[in-house]
Design a protein around this motif. Sequence first.
Motif, PDB file in Angstrom:
ATOM      1  N   CYS A  81      39.617 -87.372  60.626  1.00 13.77           N
ATOM      2  CA  CYS A  81      38.667 -87.019  59.548  1.00 13.77           C
ATOM      3  C   CYS A  81      38.107 -87.929  58.702  1.00 13.77           C
ATOM      4  O   CYS A  81      38.806 -88.627  58.276  1.00 13.77           O
ATOM      5  CB  CYS A  81      39.061 -85.675  58.660  1.00 13.77           C
ATOM      6  SG  CYS A  81      37.669 -85.110  57.556  1.00 13.77           S
ATOM      7  N   VAL A  84      42.757 -85.103  63.897  1.00  9.83           N
ATOM      8  CA  VAL A  84      42.197 -84.081  64.332  1.00  9.83           C
ATOM      9  C   VAL A  84      42.594 -84.099  65.916  1.00  9.83           C
ATOM     10  O   VAL A  84      42.679 -82.666  66.243  1.00  9.83           O
ATOM     11  CB  VAL A  84      40.642 -84.094  64.168  1.00  9.83           C
ATOM     12  CG1 VAL A  84      39.900 -83.197  64.852  1.00  9.83           C
ATOM     13  CG2 VAL A  84      40.212 -84.322  62.626  1.00  9.83           C
ATOM     14  N   ILE A 119      36.703 -80.715  59.329  1.00  7.69           N
ATOM     15  CA  ILE A 119      36.338 -80.467  60.997  1.00  7.69           C
ATOM     16  C   ILE A 119      37.318 -79.643  61.660  1.00  7.69           C
ATOM     17  O   ILE A 119      38.640 -79.578  61.355  1.00  7.69           O
ATOM     18  CB  ILE A 119      36.608 -81.940  61.499  1.00  7.69           C
ATOM     19  CG1 ILE A 119      35.854 -83.172  60.903  1.00  7.69           C
ATOM     20  CG2 ILE A 119      36.491 -81.819  62.814  1.00  7.69           C
ATOM     21  CD1 ILE A 119      36.077 -84.686  61.166  1.00  7.69           C
TER      22      ILE A 119
END
Length: 145
Positions: free
Chosen positions: A77, A84, A12
Amino acid sequence: MSHKYSGGCSHIHTHSDSDPIDNHTCHCSVCKGVTGQDTTHVVFFNHDDVVVDHEDKLKRQPFNANNPDGPLELCTCGECGAPVMLDDKQSRIRVIVPNLMGYGDQIEPAPYHAFYDPASGVPKPSDGRPVYEGLRPDFVWPEGS
């Protein structure tokens, strides 16, 4: 295409081409508990300024275990578990902890200390940067969407 700021994990990716709206060294007990760090470099961006490429892969959990209905969610994630970002359910801000969320030294060092509590027993920072018991006095929360 390169971006002004970028991070995330290998699954991501996040980025922003806008500057942060706040940048501080946090002393709060929640940040200490979540990160395991004595202090945490915390950066706020306007919510829509941080783009996430696979938002559907994020695992969301309350940021503050003592306030599970609070506005901030820790987004990790779903594949590797890496942190993140923090996402605001009110869509005001997205929060990046540069050293934990893939941003490294892309963001300037924090110009002030926030959420310092003298009752904690920790000595007051003496590095010349301002120290506040909350966010800097001139900080204004952006409107949510």
